[in-house]
Write a protein that holds these residues in place. Structure first.
Motif, short mmCIF file in Angstrom:
data_model
loop_
_atom_site.label_atom_id
_atom_site.label_comp_id
_atom_site.label_asym_id
_atom_site.label_seq_id
_atom_site.Cartn_x
_atom_site.Cartn_y
_atom_site.Cartn_z
N ARG A 59 16.13 0.38 14.22
CA ARG A 59 14.95 0.94 13.53
C ARG A 59 13.80 -0.05 13.52
NH1 ARG A 59 11.55 4.64 13.21
NH2 ARG A 59 10.59 4.97 11.19
N GLU A 62 12.20 0.08 16.86
CA GLU A 62 11.43 1.33 17.01
C GLU A 62 10.06 1.20 16.34
OE1 GLU A 62 13.80 4.39 15.22
OE2 GLU A 62 15.23 4.46 16.89
N GLU A 66 6.22 1.40 17.85
CA GLU A 66 5.28 2.39 17.33
C GLU A 66 4.01 1.75 16.75
OE1 GLU A 66 7.51 4.58 14.40
OE2 GLU A 66 8.96 5.29 15.89
#
Length: 190
Positions: A59, A62, A66
């Motif tokens: 996570r 990620e 982003e």
């Protein structure tokens, strides 16, 4: 009116979390705490969303891809810390002053991004041997981990001149008072 950012950084074991906690607990200043994100496991007593946003390795990566962080750093091999953009932008836009407890390089990067809308404070130990002693007393790391932290601290101390203010934590009550006055003066200067 937009709020301001207060960046507080220090090598591990220099007391920055204790200083921030004391100032926040008293509630005398108009500041809100920005909760950092990390991929490390919580220590005893730490609560997700209060002390850190504890994220999985996947996570965290990620969110990096982003662009969700205003800053992030791999502080130790495989160990990431970062400040989520959403943690600060909404609060500052609403006029709140936000305090960030972030690593040394992250503090330099946030200061560059926010300029005069951010004040940076570097907390330093009285000496490297005293820092090692404090880390040993803390009892949360083994000897090898303490050596890594002490070596990292020596490197991080080279960044202190990039900060607006440097506070030596040789006596905790004195360091707290000095940091609180710096913050008070800064947020009063609208």
């Amino acid at each position: 009116m937009s709020g301001k950012l207060i960046i507080i950084s220090a090598p591990s074991g220099c007391g920055k979390s204790t200083i921030i906690g004391d100032i926040m607990d008293r509630g005398d200043l108009d500041i809100q705490f920005s909760v950092s994100a990390t991929n490390r496991k919580p220590r005893a007593g730490e609560v997700d969303g209060v002390h850190y946003h504890f994220l999985s390795d996947e996570r965290f990566r990620e969110l990096i891809s982003e662009g969700a962080f205003v800053e992030y750093e791999q502080v130790y091999p495989g160990r990431y810390y970062g400040t989520l953009r959403s943690e600060i932008e909404n609060r500052v836009a609403q006029g709140h002053n936000v305090i960030l407890d972030i690593d040394v390089k992250g503090g330099v990067n946030v200061k560059k991004q926010f300029g005069d809308r951010a004040m940076s404070i570097f907390i330093e130990p009285p000496s490297i041997p005293e820092l090692q002693h404090r880390l040993e007393l803390r009892g949360s790391d083994n000897a090898d981990a303490i050596k890594v932290r002490v070596d990292r601290a020596a490197y991080e101390l080279t960044f202190k001149d990039c900060y607006d203010h440097v506070v030596t934590n040789d006596e905790l009550p004195k360091a707290i008072a000095e940091v609180e006055k710096l913050i008070s003066d800064y947020i009063a200067d609208k």
